[in-house]
Write a protein that holds these residues in place. Structure first.
Motif, short mmCIF file in Angstrom:
data_model
loop_
_atom_site.label_atom_id
_atom_site.label_comp_id
_atom_site.label_asym_id
_atom_site.label_seq_id
_atom_site.Cartn_x
_atom_site.Cartn_y
_atom_site.Cartn_z
N PRO A 1 0.81 -1.23 0.00
CA PRO A 1 0.00 0.00 0.00
C PRO A 1 0.83 1.27 0.00
N ILE B 1 2.27 1.89 -3.54
CA ILE B 1 1.20 2.30 -4.45
C ILE B 1 0.82 3.77 -4.22
N TYR B 2 0.58 4.12 -2.96
CA TYR B 2 0.14 5.49 -2.70
C TYR B 2 1.27 6.49 -2.92
N ASP C 1 -1.18 3.09 -11.30
CA ASP C 1 -2.24 2.11 -11.52
C ASP C 1 -1.67 0.71 -11.74
N ARG D 1 -0.54 -0.72 -8.43
CA ARG D 1 -1.70 -1.12 -7.62
C ARG D 1 -2.25 -2.46 -8.09
N ASP D 2 -2.36 -2.65 -9.40
CA ASP D 2 -2.86 -3.92 -9.93
C ASP D 2 -1.88 -5.06 -9.67
N ASP E 1 -1.65 -5.54 -5.53
CA ASP E 1 -2.92 -5.91 -4.91
C ASP E 1 -3.92 -6.28 -5.99
N ASP F 1 -7.78 -5.87 -5.78
CA ASP F 1 -8.38 -4.54 -5.75
C ASP F 1 -8.64 -3.99 -7.15
#
Length: 315
Positions: A234, A237-238, A304, A307-308, A311, A314
């Motif tokens: 996380p 990603i953020y 993006d 993130r994919d 995780d 999600d």
């Protein structure tokens, strides 16, 4: 002891039937496919995302051009060409992006502005990530009244106008760009703290945390050794999605005259200089704007993709 005719001579204690089973198990172990780690799975999913992979290469090219390119340009950042003031791109004189109102090469200034915007983004993101991780992990782990007080402070900070704090920072730090970058990072940690706090609330109930607690580990040891390392996904990603947000913030502040000042420059400063003269000198606006938009698009696609990859549930 005498052997029967159907029994194969083997190692002591292993009959022919046992040997066949042993050989079969060894063959299965040899032919079995090797497993993949979580990191390998994440990289495989990231490589399958063509937009994210293309963004990585474009960003790498932008970084290399921005930091290495100025050494190969015929014109320096503050060098004035008195014979080419307010001129469009001229390849014969080496002004590939034209010149500004003072005769300075726009390509050199655009690359220097890209450097400054990238430095702002990474310094401020690093500061916001560190503060957000520590603050959110402490609030989530201890919970109760401590969590309530700490998160109410975050809510209050969210409610206050962001630009007001930026003006206060400019008044306090003056025109020192490094302190201003750190100050921007100190205001960008709020969302990171909320994300980390939510992840910590679930992680602190896991078995490995209970085992560390039962073994006598102190709370801050558990946070730093067991909880924070499990927040990598996380956080990465953020943080990737925070970089373009900070670039936009810096560009906006520079456009208002509150950010990077001369003799330094940034993409936002260049855009603020080019916007009023876009009809007469369009190249002064288009060159920094193209670099800014390209970086923001690549960072968004990369965020993006990460993130994919990290995780997949999600998506």
């Amino acid at each position: 002891m005498a052997r029967s005719q159907g029994e194969v001579p083997l190692m002591a204690g292993i009959t022919g039937k046992d040997a066949v089973l042993t050989d079969y198990a060894a063959a299965l172990a040899t032919d079995a496919p090797k497993g993949r780690s979580l990191t390998q799975d994440a990289l495989r999913r990231l490589y399958a995302n063509k937009a994210a992979v293309a963004s990585i290469f474009i960003l790498a090219a932008i970084v290399l051009i921005a930091f290495i390119g100025p050494f190969f340009l015929p014109w320096k950042l503050d060098e004035i060409d008195w014979s080419a003031i307010r001129k469009p791109p001229d390849f014969s004189k080496g002004h590939y992006f034209g010149t500004d109102q003072n005769g300075r090469d726009m390509l050199a200034r655009t690359l220097q502005g890209t450097q400054m915007s990238l430095i702002v983004a990474f310094v401020a993101t690093f500061v916001s990530v560190v503060i957000g991780i520590v603050y959110g992990a402490i609030a989530g782990y201890f919970g109760g009244r401590i969590d309530t007080i700490m998160m109410r402070f975050v809510d209050i900070m969210y409610a206050l106008p962001y630009i007001l704090f930026v003006i206060i920072l400019v008044v306090m730090f003056g025109r020192n760009p490094i302190l201003l970058f750190v100050g921007i990072g100190c205001l960008e940690w709020l969302t990171m703290a909320r994300i980390v706090r939510g992840q910590t609330l679930s992680l602190k109930e896991r078995e490995f945390v209970e085992a560390a607690r039962a073994g006598g580990a102190k709370p801050f040891t558990i946070i730093m050794r067991h909880i924070v390392p499990n927040l990598t996904g996380p956080v990465v990603i953020y943080a990737t999605l925070t970089i373009p947000e900070i670039i936009i913030t810096e560009s906006f502040l520079s456009y208002l005259g509150l950010g990077v000042q001369e003799p330094l420059t940034s993409l936002g400063t260049l855009i603020s200089f080019g916007a009023p003269v876009v009809e007469q000198l369009p190249w002064m606006l288009f060159s920094p704007a193209i670099f800014l938009v390209l970086m923001l698009l690549c960072l968004s696609y990369l965020g993006d993709g990460l993130r994919d990859a990290l995780d997949p549930k999600d998506r």
